[in-house]
Design a protein around this motif. Structure first.
Motif, mmCIF file in Angstrom:
data_model
loop_
_atom_site.group_PDB
_atom_site.id
_atom_site.type_symbol
_atom_site.label_atom_id
_atom_site.label_comp_id
_atom_site.label_asym_id
_atom_site.label_seq_id
_atom_site.Cartn_x
_atom_site.Cartn_y
_atom_site.Cartn_z
ATOM 1 N N UNK A 196 49.476 37.606 12.229
ATOM 2 C CA UNK A 196 50.563 37.662 11.263
ATOM 3 C C UNK A 196 50.219 38.370 9.974
ATOM 4 N N UNK A 197 49.163 39.167 9.953
ATOM 5 C CA UNK A 197 48.821 39.906 8.742
ATOM 6 C C UNK A 197 49.845 41.017 8.496
ATOM 7 N N UNK A 198 50.050 41.410 7.225
ATOM 8 C CA UNK A 198 51.031 42.464 6.921
ATOM 9 C C UNK A 198 50.711 43.759 7.665
ATOM 10 N N UNK A 204 40.076 42.877 10.591
ATOM 11 C CA UNK A 204 39.309 41.804 11.217
ATOM 12 C C UNK A 204 37.828 42.114 11.066
ATOM 13 N N UNK A 205 37.016 41.111 11.262
ATOM 14 C CA UNK A 205 35.570 41.264 11.110
ATOM 15 C C UNK A 205 34.855 41.028 12.431
ATOM 16 N N UNK A 224 49.626 46.356 20.353
ATOM 17 C CA UNK A 224 48.216 46.103 20.664
ATOM 18 C C UNK A 224 47.558 45.313 19.541
ATOM 19 N N UNK A 225 47.849 45.697 18.291
ATOM 20 C CA UNK A 225 47.244 45.034 17.140
ATOM 21 C C UNK A 225 47.670 43.566 17.072
ATOM 22 N N UNK A 231 44.993 36.952 19.909
ATOM 23 C CA UNK A 231 43.941 36.543 20.844
ATOM 24 C C UNK A 231 42.710 36.024 20.111
ATOM 25 N N UNK A 232 42.274 36.717 19.066
ATOM 26 C CA UNK A 232 41.053 36.303 18.375
ATOM 27 C C UNK A 232 41.277 35.100 17.470
ATOM 28 N N UNK A 233 42.524 34.846 17.091
ATOM 29 C CA UNK A 233 42.798 33.693 16.215
ATOM 30 C C UNK A 233 43.183 32.449 16.997
#
Length: 234
Positions: A196-198, A204-205, A224-225, A231-233
């Motif tokens: 949900x980032x703008x 990401x890190x 994709x983003x 997926x990673x969160x």
């Protein structure tokens, strides 16, 4: 969204269907490493390569546009000088000289101009700052694998894979000539990010077991983003 041939290439590299994938970039300039560190790493490039059209455009600008601007400016100056010479010198008796005392504009000292904008972080938020750890070593050879700034990060069940294309320019939805340039098992690396980032500012890190980390952004292809960040969160 990346086309089927991109997923087919990713599946061939991973040996399985990727859980998620996304094209991304180092979204800030890579800081300059110490000379001895850079030399020991082979003195690889720290900037992306540019397309040949950029060099053509720069050449045309400096050898065509700039001279024309100078000639035009010189013509304006010459016209002003000729106009001044043609004006008769007129001085009305009793008129006061125009060269009276002038008010000096108060100058702000350099101490009053506020912060200079110098970053306290020498790594500029790109990585943790230690060139001897995993993230720093990865940065030192980042553009050695490919001149394009884009990298494909792929998630598998047991590892994280970073891939690059040999092209200088590529389409994130169609590029299918990428190859793996670094792989890390899940006990050596993990990815941290929030969903949900703008749009346009998402990052990401990639965090490594030795405590180092690398931040990337400019995530390509919204679908994709978004899927990658979810997926990673999760």
């Amino acid at each position: 969204m990346a086309k089927r041939k991109v997923h087919r290439r990713a599946r061939k590299i991973l040996g399985e269907e990727p859980l998620a994938l996304v094209w991304c970039e180092i979204h800030k300039r890579i800081p300059q490493p110490p000379k001895e560190v850079h030399r020991a790493a082979g003195k690889g490039r720290l900037k992306p390569g540019h397309h040949w059209l950029l060099y053509v455009g720069a050449t045309l600008f400096f050898f065509v546009v700039v001279p024309m601007m100078l000639i035009d400016k010189l013509g304006d100056k010459t016209g002003e000088m000729l106009a001044k010479r043609r004006e008769p010198y007129r001085r009305t008796p009793g008129s006061r000289s125009d060269t009276g005392p002038q008010r000096s504009t108060p100058q702000r000292s350099t101490q009053d101009r506020g912060p200079t904008g110098r970053a306290d972080d020498p790594a500029h938020g790109v990585f943790d700052g230690d060139w001897n750890l995993t993230a720093g070593r990865l940065l030192l050879r980042w553009y050695g694998h490919s001149p394009t700034p884009k990298r494909l990060v792929m998630l598998a069940h047991d590892r994280i894979c970073i891939a690059a294309s040999p092209r200088r320019r590529l389409s994130p939805t169609k590029a299918d000539d990428f190859r793996s340039v670094a792989e890390f098992p899940l006990d050596a690396a993990r990815i941290e990010g929030e969903s949900g980032q703008p749009r346009g500012f998402a990052t990401f890190r990639i965090c490594f077991a030795d405590g180092s980390w690398l931040e990337v952004g400019r995530l390509a292809e919204p679908e994709d983003a978004d899927h990658f960040l979810r997926t990673i969160s999760a």
